[in-house]
Design an enzyme around this catalytic site. Sequence first.
Site, short mmCIF file in Angstrom:
data_model
loop_
_atom_site.label_atom_id
_atom_site.label_comp_id
_atom_site.label_asym_id
_atom_site.label_seq_id
_atom_site.Cartn_x
_atom_site.Cartn_y
_atom_site.Cartn_z
N GLU A 127 0.78 -1.26 0.00
CA GLU A 127 0.00 0.00 0.00
C GLU A 127 0.81 1.30 0.00
OE1 GLU A 127 -2.55 -0.38 3.43
OE2 GLU A 127 -3.71 -1.98 2.52
N GLU A 234 -6.63 -10.63 -0.73
CA GLU A 234 -7.44 -10.34 0.46
C GLU A 234 -8.91 -10.20 0.09
OE1 GLU A 234 -5.81 -7.01 2.69
OE2 GLU A 234 -3.77 -7.56 2.19
C1 GLA Z 1 -5.08 -4.22 4.42
C2 GLA Z 1 -3.88 -5.03 4.87
C3 GLA Z 1 -4.32 -6.27 5.56
C4 GLA Z 1 -5.43 -6.02 6.54
C5 GLA Z 1 -6.57 -5.37 5.82
C6 GLA Z 1 -7.72 -5.18 6.75
O1 GLA Z 1 -5.66 -4.70 3.30
O2 GLA Z 1 -3.04 -5.39 3.83
O3 GLA Z 1 -3.23 -6.79 6.27
O4 GLA Z 1 -4.99 -5.21 7.58
O5 GLA Z 1 -6.12 -4.14 5.35
O6 GLA Z 1 -7.91 -6.25 7.61
#
Ligand code: GLA
Length: 324
Positions: A127, A234
């Site tokens: 990120e 994710e």
């Molecule tokens: C981001 C992070 C994850 C997690 C999500 C929310 O996507 O990469 O590790 O913290 O937020 O759970």
Amino acid sequence: MLKDKYKEYFDIGCAVNEESLSKHHDFIHQHYNSITLENEMKLERVIPEEGVYQFDFPDKVVEYVKQHSMRLRGHTLVWHNQYPEWLFKDGDKLVTKELLQSRMKEYFKGIMNHFGDTIYAWDVVNEVVEDKSGKLLRDSQWLKVLGENFIFDAFVLAHETQPNAQLFYNDYNETDPIKREKIYQLVKGLKEKGAPIHGIGMQGHWNLYGPSIEDIRRAIELYASLDVRLQVTELDMSVYAYGDQRKDLTQMNEKLATLQAERYEQIFEVFREYKDVIDAVTFWAVADDYTWLDDFPVLGRQNWPTLFDEKAQPKESYHRIMNF
Ligand code: GLA
């Protein structure tokens, strides 16, 4: 079982924590063949104090994945969130560039070498791209102390530390037209400079109303054009639209369940279409009994983003992606 159905396509993973792994001990390895730790490999957990490593739970997961022949992803080495206080401090002052660089070297070794080959892929950098239009990189302590080269350096360091590991850049809003172009430019630039970067992680924190299938497809094609591997790292599908802060939905209803099933079906159709570039699709929970979305963006507001209900029973969404 999910992972068997998708055997010829890609790995199917889930994010676990101590509670979900113990509660769903058998369920997890029946449906999933890959694991990411939800929080326990983040720096604030793994190195709460300088030089003090905490691997208790991660080591249990290592045993678990070995016992069940699963794969393990590492998450995450460089991120602007969930880091321990000491990392950016030198006494009372902000850490210097030299000290932060030497700390990085230390903890990359400390963490990556602890797991060795057991972790086949790392989200090395998480990120760093700014969401809003304009500048490429978000403000962070990393950027402030090290300058923009920290991203390139992190990949080089990760590769030197564990040369066999697949190294990923991971981000959210990865299908948004403005941000996906920036992610593309970032990774393109890294590759041109010769960074050992092997893949892009598309987080996939999506919802019932967006992103569009078209934007998902465009993102996959754009990233794949860089000749890197892709993973959906994710995935979850919130039942609330982006920005919806209401708290009035107290249970999942049939209308939403159907909408979610249709979305999952369409999304997995696209994933399957791109199986040659997608290596894994990881859900950011095990089942609807626990998900970070129960507290985000609205504290204590329940959500039902996975394929399995609160009792870990298959939902319509599950059946839809199993029937093709
Ligand atoms: C981001 C992070 C994850 C997690 C999500 C929310 O996507 O990469 O590790 O913290 O937020 O759970």
